[in-house]
Design a protein around this motif. Structure first.
Motif, mmCIF file in Angstrom:
data_model
loop_
_atom_site.group_PDB
_atom_site.id
_atom_site.type_symbol
_atom_site.label_atom_id
_atom_site.label_comp_id
_atom_site.label_asym_id
_atom_site.label_seq_id
_atom_site.Cartn_x
_atom_site.Cartn_y
_atom_site.Cartn_z
ATOM 1 N N ASN A 1 -0.047 -1.003 -17.831
ATOM 2 C CA ASN A 1 1.230 -1.330 -18.458
ATOM 3 C C ASN A 1 1.502 -0.401 -19.631
ATOM 4 O O ASN A 1 0.579 0.074 -20.285
ATOM 5 N N VAL A 2 2.780 -0.186 -19.888
ATOM 6 C CA VAL A 2 3.204 0.641 -21.008
ATOM 7 C C VAL A 2 4.285 -0.096 -21.788
ATOM 8 O O VAL A 2 4.908 -1.032 -21.292
ATOM 9 N N THR A 3 4.511 0.343 -23.026
ATOM 10 C CA THR A 3 5.570 -0.231 -23.843
ATOM 11 C C THR A 3 6.895 0.398 -23.426
ATOM 12 O O THR A 3 7.009 1.620 -23.338
ATOM 13 N N ILE A 4 7.894 -0.453 -23.148
ATOM 14 C CA ILE A 4 9.195 0.025 -22.668
ATOM 15 C C ILE A 4 10.312 -0.565 -23.527
ATOM 16 O O ILE A 4 10.439 -1.787 -23.641
ATOM 17 N N ALA B 1 7.310 -0.216 -11.287
ATOM 18 C CA ALA B 1 7.832 -1.450 -10.684
ATOM 19 C C ALA B 1 9.142 -1.861 -11.338
ATOM 20 O O ALA B 1 10.097 -2.247 -10.656
ATOM 21 N N LEU B 2 9.198 -1.770 -12.669
ATOM 22 C CA LEU B 2 10.419 -2.139 -13.384
ATOM 23 C C LEU B 2 11.567 -1.199 -13.010
ATOM 24 O O LEU B 2 12.700 -1.638 -12.821
ATOM 25 N N VAL C 1 12.967 -2.235 -9.554
ATOM 26 C CA VAL C 1 13.763 -3.466 -9.597
ATOM 27 C C VAL C 1 15.144 -3.192 -10.182
ATOM 28 O O VAL C 1 16.170 -3.512 -9.578
ATOM 29 N N PHE C 2 15.175 -2.579 -11.373
ATOM 30 C CA PHE C 2 16.470 -2.338 -12.010
ATOM 31 C C PHE C 2 17.301 -1.312 -11.258
ATOM 32 O O PHE C 2 18.522 -1.459 -11.161
ATOM 33 N N SER C 3 16.685 -0.282 -10.726
ATOM 34 C CA SER C 3 17.435 0.712 -9.948
ATOM 35 C C SER C 3 18.100 0.056 -8.747
ATOM 36 O O SER C 3 19.262 0.359 -8.431
ATOM 37 N N ASN C 4 17.398 -0.837 -8.067
ATOM 38 C CA ASN C 4 17.981 -1.535 -6.919
ATOM 39 C C ASN C 4 19.144 -2.426 -7.327
ATOM 40 O O ASN C 4 20.203 -2.418 -6.694
#
Length: 82
Positions: A1-4, A40-41, A44-47
């Motif tokens: 995981n990374v900070t977004i 993964a994020l 989801v958002f692109s879709n």
């Protein structure tokens, strides 16, 4: 995981999707900074956003991206008038 920083992250996604110029796309400025799996994020958002663009036949298309920190979880939304 990374900070977004989700506000900046969503702006990048919208830029990459290159919506037609007549689309009014609003990204809330108060979106949370989260720890998540970036790929993964992005998927989801692109879709969600690409579907909001693709299936919006409104003469004045509008898309709004929202999000809030609920303490132990986050709630995001992609709203459109199509």
């Amino acid at each position: 995981n990374v900070t977004i920083d989700t506000h900046h992250f969503l702006k990048e996604i919208v830029t990459n999707l290159s919506p037609p110029a007549h689309f009014n796309i609003v990204i809330e400025s108060s979106l949370p900074v989260i720890e998540a799996e970036k790929i993964a994020l992005d998927q989801v958002f692109s879709n969600f956003i690409s579907n909001a663009i693709k299936y919006n036949n409104n003469p004045e298309p509008f898309i709004k991206e929202t999000g809030q920190d609920l303490g132990n979880e986050y709630k995001f939304g992609v709203w459109d008038n199509g």
